[in-house]
Design a protein around this motif. Structure first.
Motif, mmCIF file in Angstrom:
data_model
loop_
_atom_site.group_PDB
_atom_site.id
_atom_site.type_symbol
_atom_site.label_atom_id
_atom_site.label_comp_id
_atom_site.label_asym_id
_atom_site.label_seq_id
_atom_site.Cartn_x
_atom_site.Cartn_y
_atom_site.Cartn_z
ATOM 1 N N VAL A 207 -12.261 7.479 0.266
ATOM 2 C CA VAL A 207 -11.174 8.334 0.637
ATOM 3 C C VAL A 207 -11.447 9.844 0.186
ATOM 4 O O VAL A 207 -11.528 10.110 -0.824
ATOM 5 C CB VAL A 207 -9.692 7.712 0.113
ATOM 6 C CG1 VAL A 207 -8.620 8.635 0.441
ATOM 7 C CG2 VAL A 207 -9.516 6.348 0.356
ATOM 8 N N VAL A 208 -11.353 10.743 1.248
ATOM 9 C CA VAL A 208 -11.799 11.892 1.035
ATOM 10 C C VAL A 208 -10.529 12.888 1.164
ATOM 11 O O VAL A 208 -9.878 12.773 2.056
ATOM 12 C CB VAL A 208 -12.800 12.445 2.116
ATOM 13 C CG1 VAL A 208 -13.441 13.808 1.568
ATOM 14 C CG2 VAL A 208 -13.941 11.417 2.142
ATOM 15 N N LEU A 209 -10.262 13.561 -0.003
ATOM 16 C CA LEU A 209 -9.234 14.485 0.079
ATOM 17 C C LEU A 209 -9.597 15.862 0.287
ATOM 18 O O LEU A 209 -10.108 16.846 -0.463
ATOM 19 C CB LEU A 209 -8.633 14.602 -1.591
ATOM 20 C CG LEU A 209 -8.362 13.225 -1.892
ATOM 21 C CD1 LEU A 209 -7.800 13.566 -3.354
ATOM 22 C CD2 LEU A 209 -7.231 12.673 -1.292
ATOM 23 N N GLY A 210 -9.519 16.393 1.678
ATOM 24 C CA GLY A 210 -9.651 17.853 1.982
ATOM 25 C C GLY A 210 -10.868 17.918 3.177
ATOM 26 O O GLY A 210 -11.885 17.012 2.578
ATOM 27 N N VAL B 191 -13.463 6.506 9.768
ATOM 28 C CA VAL B 191 -14.732 6.394 10.593
ATOM 29 C C VAL B 191 -15.561 5.404 9.738
ATOM 30 O O VAL B 191 -15.465 5.262 8.590
ATOM 31 C CB VAL B 191 -15.424 7.824 10.425
ATOM 32 C CG1 VAL B 191 -16.941 7.657 10.945
ATOM 33 C CG2 VAL B 191 -14.742 8.808 10.883
ATOM 34 N N VAL B 192 -16.206 4.346 10.708
ATOM 35 C CA VAL B 192 -17.133 3.556 9.858
ATOM 36 C C VAL B 192 -18.404 3.883 10.086
ATOM 37 O O VAL B 192 -18.938 4.330 11.383
ATOM 38 C CB VAL B 192 -17.000 2.147 10.568
ATOM 39 C CG1 VAL B 192 -17.890 1.122 9.782
ATOM 40 C CG2 VAL B 192 -15.289 1.630 10.337
ATOM 41 N N THR C 252 -16.302 2.489 5.076
ATOM 42 C CA THR C 252 -15.241 3.245 5.927
ATOM 43 C C THR C 252 -14.813 4.582 5.311
ATOM 44 O O THR C 252 -14.491 4.438 3.976
ATOM 45 C CB THR C 252 -13.939 2.424 5.991
ATOM 46 O OG1 THR C 252 -14.128 1.001 6.953
ATOM 47 C CG2 THR C 252 -12.865 2.991 6.999
ATOM 48 N N ILE C 253 -14.837 5.483 6.040
ATOM 49 C CA ILE C 253 -14.391 6.682 5.368
ATOM 50 C C ILE C 253 -12.988 7.185 5.768
ATOM 51 O O ILE C 253 -12.835 7.178 7.231
ATOM 52 C CB ILE C 253 -15.406 7.764 5.780
ATOM 53 C CG1 ILE C 253 -16.823 7.386 5.322
ATOM 54 C CG2 ILE C 253 -15.067 9.130 5.156
ATOM 55 C CD1 ILE C 253 -18.040 8.283 5.588
ATOM 56 N N ALA D 183 -6.636 2.041 2.730
ATOM 57 C CA ALA D 183 -7.916 1.807 1.925
ATOM 58 C C ALA D 183 -8.168 0.605 1.285
ATOM 59 O O ALA D 183 -8.881 -0.309 1.093
ATOM 60 C CB ALA D 183 -8.276 3.231 0.956
ATOM 61 N N LYS D 184 -6.857 0.215 0.434
ATOM 62 C CA LYS D 184 -6.618 -1.066 -0.181
ATOM 63 C C LYS D 184 -6.927 -2.199 0.813
ATOM 64 O O LYS D 184 -7.454 -3.436 0.398
ATOM 65 C CB LYS D 184 -5.272 -1.048 -0.803
ATOM 66 C CG LYS D 184 -5.344 -2.266 -1.872
ATOM 67 C CD LYS D 184 -3.933 -2.368 -2.529
ATOM 68 C CE LYS D 184 -3.636 -3.482 -3.472
ATOM 69 N NZ LYS D 184 -2.274 -3.423 -3.779
ATOM 70 N N THR D 185 -6.152 -2.154 1.671
ATOM 71 C CA THR D 185 -6.322 -3.161 2.853
ATOM 72 C C THR D 185 -7.744 -3.536 3.150
ATOM 73 O O THR D 185 -8.119 -4.743 3.498
ATOM 74 C CB THR D 185 -5.493 -2.658 4.098
ATOM 75 O OG1 THR D 185 -4.081 -2.731 3.696
ATOM 76 C CG2 THR D 185 -5.519 -3.984 5.088
#
Length: 247
Positions: free
Chosen positions: A167-170, A201-202, A212-213, A241-243
């Protein structure tokens, strides 16, 4: 990693054999003179509201379990947040939003991060950043990002057995992450995926790995104050993300 040269700490990252060893190495780094000077100045001068506190004043390592399936990638520690407390997203408004969202979706045991000793733990999730020192005006230079990149690269490798989601913040973190992934041999689509909130994106690696991003606007005080990103928006991305991580 004791006895190593702190000015060459990033080059030593490949030699670490555990997340704990990597975190220890990160916390000793003095490779970027501008960042070293700034983080230590802030830790000495201090914000008035924290004048009686002892500041960490060093690079801030990642936080979370060594077998995490989810890695949240930020930007850099806040001068009076992580640089003060010594823990990612702790002690500032950004951390309150992020930990609140993590707690809401079941990825953290608490929602109000105030110190390294507050007892909060992350669940199947780890926090990190492309730059581990607080930068002036929250703006690392491209050179500083490049210098710090071996830490993130090694962190990804040490998590290789469990990592499923990033998980990318920004946009800064997005660009930094894809540069590290490309260097690490991952199959990056062309043109390179653009950062947007909710991006998904995978990507795959020649050795058979896949991650997965997910993109999210950063939980900066500016973004949250203007409504560009809300706690509910962050929760949605983290729940996704958790799923994925649990599927």
């Amino acid at each position: 990693m004791t006895g190593q040269d702190p000015e060459t700490a990033p080059q030593q990252a490949k030699g670490t054999r555990s997340i704990a060893a990597l975190d220890q190495l990160v916390s000793t780094c003095r490779a970027c003179p501008r960042l070293v000077a700034w983080r230590e100045e802030v830790a000495t001068v201090k914000r008035a509201s924290f004048r009686d506190e002892h500041y960490w004043g060093r690079p801030v390592p990642g936080f979370g379990p060594a077998d995490a399936a989810i890695l949240v990638v930020g930007l850099a520690p806040a001068a009076n947040g992580g640089n003060r407390t010594g823990r990612m997203f702790t002690g500032d408004p950004s951390g309150t939003v992020l930990f609140g969202a993590l707690h809401a979706v079941g990825l953290a045991t608490g929602a109000h991060p105030v110190s390294r000793d507050d007892g909060i733990e992350l669940i199947n999730t780890r926090l990190t950043s492309p730059v581990h020192c607080a930068p002036p005006q929250n703006k690392p230079t491209p050179e500083e990002r490049h210098t710090c990149a071996p830490f993130l690269s090694r962190e990804l490798e040490l998590l290789r057995g469990t990592l499923r989601v990033l998980v990318v913040l920004g946009a800064f973190g997005w660009q930094a992450l894809f540069a590290v992934l490309l260097e690490g041999g991952w199959n990056i689509p062309r043109p390179r995926p653009r950062f947007t909130h909710g991006a998904e994106v995978v990507i795959t690696h020649p050795d058979g790995r896949a991650v997965t991003i997910l993109g999210s606007y950063h939980v900066s005080q500016r973004n949250t104050a203007t409504g560009r990103v809300t706690p509910a928006m962050v929760e949605d991305v983290l729940l996704r993300a958790k799923t994925i991580a649990e599927s």
